[in-house]
Enzyme design. Structure first.
Site, PDB file in Angstrom:
ATOM      1  N   ASP A  34      -7.710  -5.644  -4.299  1.00 27.60           N
ATOM      2  CA  ASP A  34      -6.848  -5.842  -5.250  1.00 27.60           C
ATOM      3  C   ASP A  34      -6.637  -7.629  -5.951  1.00 27.60           C
ATOM      4  OD1 ASP A  34      -4.173  -5.547  -6.680  1.00 27.60           O
ATOM      5  OD2 ASP A  34      -2.959  -6.588  -5.248  1.00 27.60           O
ATOM      6  N   ASP A  36      -3.640  -9.157  -8.522  1.00 28.68           N
ATOM      7  CA  ASP A  36      -2.509 -10.218  -8.766  1.00 28.68           C
ATOM      8  C   ASP A  36      -1.811 -10.087  -6.943  1.00 28.68           C
ATOM      9  OD1 ASP A  36      -1.943  -9.825 -11.402  1.00 28.68           O
ATOM     10  OD2 ASP A  36      -2.182  -7.540 -11.535  1.00 28.68           O
ATOM     11  N   MET A  66       5.043  -2.122  -5.715  1.00 26.83           N
ATOM     12  CA  MET A  66       4.858  -2.631  -4.557  1.00 26.83           C
ATOM     13  C   MET A  66       5.479  -2.450  -3.316  1.00 26.83           C
ATOM     14  SD  MET A  66       2.238  -3.492  -5.899  1.00 26.83           S
ATOM     15  CE  MET A  66       1.238  -4.740  -4.918  1.00 26.83           C
ATOM     16  N   GLY A  67       6.396  -2.331  -3.027  1.00 23.73           N
ATOM     17  CA  GLY A  67       6.993  -1.023  -1.924  1.00 23.73           C
ATOM     18  C   GLY A  67       6.521   0.349  -2.147  1.00 23.73           C
ATOM     19  N   GLY A 124      -4.251  -2.538 -10.593  1.00 17.31           N
ATOM     20  CA  GLY A 124      -3.438  -1.742 -11.659  1.00 17.31           C
ATOM     21  C   GLY A 124      -2.682  -3.218 -12.791  1.00 17.31           C
ATOM     22  N   ASP A 193      -3.010  -7.159  -1.277  1.00 17.73           N
ATOM     23  CA  ASP A 193      -1.248  -6.948  -0.889  1.00 17.73           C
ATOM     24  C   ASP A 193       0.442  -5.842  -0.901  1.00 17.73           C
ATOM     25  OD1 ASP A 193       0.860  -7.429  -2.823  1.00 17.73           O
ATOM     26  OD2 ASP A 193      -0.994  -8.198  -3.552  1.00 17.73           O
TER      27      ASP A 193
END
Length: 255
Positions: A34, A36, A66-67, A124, A193
């Protein structure tokens, strides 16, 4: 007593998962990152939002996305509609706020390249921001899977390319599937992350918390690290151990 037994069983299972992922890391035939908050320190879309004076609103949406609390496309559309990036403002942003690499990522990717392990970026984020990062890390642009911003002829924001695999929920999984089909990879590791990274269905997943710790990822990743140097050490120490063992065997034979 029953709770203690369950906790012990859960801990044992987690340990087995981590060990399995560590071994897969040593034998990976492809590594995907990933970008970011993983390869780069910041969430680029949040930084772009700050540049456009809508930072707080967009950061809240990013946290939800993101969660794993909302669909990615919904979050992307909502954030970009708030940001309204023009081609001119995007150029100004890139010039004034170049992406900052996470400590250790250059060394790690150099080490993977030395071992001839293909590296891909799956994000993304946007090609216009990620492609310069790939060039800096000597990653071929064909190995970058990202979204593409669209502009009207006058430079105003027109949307994003919804045909990109990463433009919707499950997009990273589609990229992993594409890579397996195209290159016949058997042992793909995904490092990231966020929840979207963990759910990409790679052969192995390593959660990364060096810039921000997502609780869902920390609690569910089979192997969670806070520094890329942990991954570098794992590769180097394994090589050293192998060399030491080989030298020991050679000395034994000579005697």
């Amino acid at each position: 007593m029953t709770k203690d037994l369950k906790d012990t069983a859960s801990s044992t299972q987690r340990s087995k998962q981590e060990e399995s992922t560590r071994q897969l890391w040593l034998n990976a035939d492809c590594v995907c990152f990933d970008v970011d908050s993983t390869v780069c320190v910041e969430e680029a879309i949040d930084e772009l939002a700050k540049f456009q004076q809508v930072g707080a609103l967009v950061e809240a949406i990013t946290r939800n996305a993101m969660g794993g609390n909302m669909s990615f496309r919904q979050a992307l559309q909502t954030r970009l509609n708030l940001i309204q990036p023009t081609s001119e403002r995007l150029e100004q942003f890139l010039e004034n706020y170049p992406s900052q690499l996470t400590d250790g990522i250059s060394e790690l990717i150099n080490l993977l390249h030395e071992r001839q392990i293909p590296v891909h970026l799956i994000t993304g984020g946007f090609h216009s921001i990620v492609d310069p990062v790939a060039k800096q890390l000597n990653i071929p642009l064909k190995n970058v899977f990202a979204n593409r911003l669209l502009f009207h002829t006058d430079g105003s924001y027109a949307g994003f390319d919804e045909n990109e695999m990463t433009s919707d929920s499950g997009g990273k999984g589609r990229v992993i599937e594409y890579l397996k089909t195209k290159y016949n990879y058997q042992r793909i590791i995904m490092i990231g992350d966020g929840a979207t990274d963990m759910e990409a269905n790679a052969d192995g997943f390593i959660g990364f918390g060096g810039n921000v710790v997502r609780e869902k990822v920390r609690d569910n990743a089979p192997w969670f690290v806070n520094s890329f140097y942990q991954l570098i050490d794992q590769l180097r120490n394994n090589t050293i151990d192998s060399i030491s063992q080989t030298n020991s065997d050679d000395q034994h034979v000579d005697k």
